[in-house]
Design an enzyme around this catalytic site. Structure first.
Site, PDB file in Angstrom:
ATOM      1  N   ARG A 144       0.837  -1.214   0.000  1.00 53.93           N
ATOM      2  CA  ARG A 144       0.000   0.000   0.000  1.00 53.93           C
ATOM      3  C   ARG A 144       0.868   1.258   0.000  1.00 53.93           C
ATOM      4  NH1 ARG A 144      -0.417   4.655   2.732  1.00 53.93           N
ATOM      5  NH2 ARG A 144      -0.033   3.562   4.685  1.00 53.93           N
ATOM      6  N   ASP A 145       1.591   1.491   1.091  1.00 55.81           N
ATOM      7  CA  ASP A 145       2.357   2.744   1.200  1.00 55.81           C
ATOM      8  C   ASP A 145       3.486   2.752   0.181  1.00 55.81           C
ATOM      9  OD1 ASP A 145       3.252   5.168   2.159  1.00 55.81           O
ATOM     10  OD2 ASP A 145       3.327   4.559   4.249  1.00 55.81           O
ATOM     11  N   HIS A 181       8.856   7.002   8.249  1.00 55.83           N
ATOM     12  CA  HIS A 181       9.490   7.101   6.931  1.00 55.83           C
ATOM     13  C   HIS A 181      10.958   7.465   7.165  1.00 55.83           C
ATOM     14  CE1 HIS A 181       6.037   6.671   4.145  1.00 55.83           C
ATOM     15  NE2 HIS A 181       5.364   6.933   5.254  1.00 55.83           N
ATOM     16  N   HIS A 230       4.955   4.477  12.713  1.00 53.30           N
ATOM     17  CA  HIS A 230       5.025   4.411  11.250  1.00 53.30           C
ATOM     18  C   HIS A 230       6.054   5.443  10.790  1.00 53.30           C
ATOM     19  CE1 HIS A 230       2.835   4.009   7.241  1.00 53.30           C
ATOM     20  NE2 HIS A 230       3.401   5.194   7.070  1.00 53.30           N
ATOM     21  N   ASN A 235       9.303   4.043   3.594  1.00 52.48           N
ATOM     22  CA  ASN A 235       9.146   3.671   5.005  1.00 52.48           C
ATOM     23  C   ASN A 235      10.416   3.015   5.513  1.00 52.48           C
ATOM     24  OD1 ASN A 235       6.291   3.287   3.660  1.00 52.48           O
ATOM     25  ND2 ASN A 235       5.940   3.577   5.846  1.00 52.48           N
ATOM     26  N   CYS A 283       4.511   9.263   0.230  1.00 60.69           N
ATOM     27  CA  CYS A 283       3.127   9.714   0.138  1.00 60.69           C
ATOM     28  C   CYS A 283       3.056  10.721  -0.994  1.00 60.69           C
ATOM     29  CB  CYS A 283       2.659  10.352   1.443  1.00 60.69           C
ATOM     30  SG  CYS A 283       0.996  11.040   1.274  1.00 60.69           S
TER      31      CYS A 283
END
Ligand code: HMG
Ligand code: MG
Length: 301
Positions: free
Chosen positions: A15-16, A209, A207, A249, A240
């Site tokens: 996803r990310d 990055h 979370h 990430n 993002c």
């Protein structure tokens, strides 16, 4: 200092990671990526996003990916920003969704087309209906340490947004350093501030990055504070599209290497994740930024 005995790695690469790739990865490659990550022992793999396909064209095939996974995909979390996203997830019988809030006004506008307050009006019916349908709901808070437009973000503002998301009915808060500017002392301070507001580490995930190379140090800081859920992305994929300067990430492999060295259980087969990231790098046409992948990729099949 005593560290948690065991932690959960919450894999966000499909996803990310893939939401920020210029190349659109074919749905069948996404499905294989998710299957390989599950087979490597990752207990949670966030699979895709039911956001507006014009906002994130890279994940416009979310329904196709989840339908292909079928029963296997039902337990995997997906992002939903609003009721429309939730409806799409419910149609496929999915059981875990995640909403994503912003700690800052500017990022709420840029990422959700809503003001900071309006985001809660969008999430309230989304979370309520998800809970009524028996789904589990995670909530992200983005820009917890800094925002490219607003600079440093006050701790009280982050705690206030997080509290509101939990009050809506989320079961876990994932604290996002969306642009990777935070440092280890700030991580300790923010987790402490949540604790003082009655939000213990059992409700928190982190979370990070890795834009400024701080993600692993920040993860260690959170581990020392007692956090047991760590978001990471295989090979360090990620970013993002609506946050300037956001890069990948924390790499799953870098996290696994550190946890193994510390004797903290994680249940993940490092070689299998490295092989998956090396395979994915071939599809993306560029090497993984993860130091551990670069060190080990030549040694795995
Ligand atoms: P909007 O334009 O304000 O939407 O976008 P709207 O509610 O006004 O609706 C406009 C049209 O979009 C309508 O269609 C809706 O049906 C449709 P029309 O009636 O005009 O034909 N629509 C949708 N279609 C499909 N799926 C949907 C959906 N919603 C509305 N879910 C919206 C508002 C929230 C939808 C938009 O801003 C959006 O999709 N944003 C997502 C941005 C995004 O995905 N960013 C990346 C994820 S966040 C992140 O990466 C950070 C994180 O990793 C943590 C961290 O690092 O900090 C989580
Ligand atoms: Mg992120």
């Amino acid at each position: 200092m005593s560290l948690p005995e065991r932690v959960t790695i919450y894999e966000v690469g499909p996803r990310d990671g893939l939401q920020n790739e210029e190349a659109v990865v074919p749905a069948e490659v996404k499905v294989e990526l998710i299957r390989r990550l599950l087979a490597a022992g990752l207990p949670v793999v966030e699979a895709t996003s039911f956001v507006h396909p014009r906002w994130v064209p890279q994940l416009a095939d979310a329904a196709q990916v989840m339908a292909t996974l079928g029963e296997e995909g039902r337990a995997l979390p997906v992002l939903v920003p609003n009721e429309r996203g939730l409806d799409r997830a419910l149609e496929l019988g999915l059981r875990h969704v995640a909403v994503f809030g912003s700690a800052t006004e500017t990022f709420a506008q840029r990422n959700l087309n809503r003001s900071l307050d309006e985001q809660f009006a969008m999430f309230e019916p989304t979370v309520r209906r998800a809970r009524e349908a028996g789904l589990d709901v995670r909530a992200y808070v983005s820009m917890c340490f800094g925002d490219p437009w607003e600079g440093a973000v006050p701790v009280e503002q982050v705690v206030s947004v997080g509290r509101r998301l939990l009050d809506l009915g989320a079961s876990q808060l994932s604290l996002g350093d969306t642009i990777g500017v935070g440092t280890a002392g700030q991580v300790k301070q923010l987790i402490g501030a949540f604790g003082e507001a009655g939000v213990g580490t059992d409700l928190l995930a982190v979370h990070f990055h890795d834009t400024y190379g701080q993600a692993l140090a920040n993860a260690y800081s959170a581990l020392q504070e007692g956090v047991t859920t760590f978001d990471a992305s295989a090979g360090g994929l990620g970013g993002c599209p609506y946050a300037e300067s956001a890069t990948g990430n924390l790499a799953t492999e870098d996290l696994v290497w550190m946890l193994t060295g510390l004797g903290v259980e994680h249940g993940v087969d490092l070689g299998a994740v490295v092989a998956t990231s090396a395979w994915m790098a071939g599809h993306l046409g560029r090497p993984s930024p993860s130091a551990v992948v670069r060190a080990l990729a030549p040694t795995v099949g």
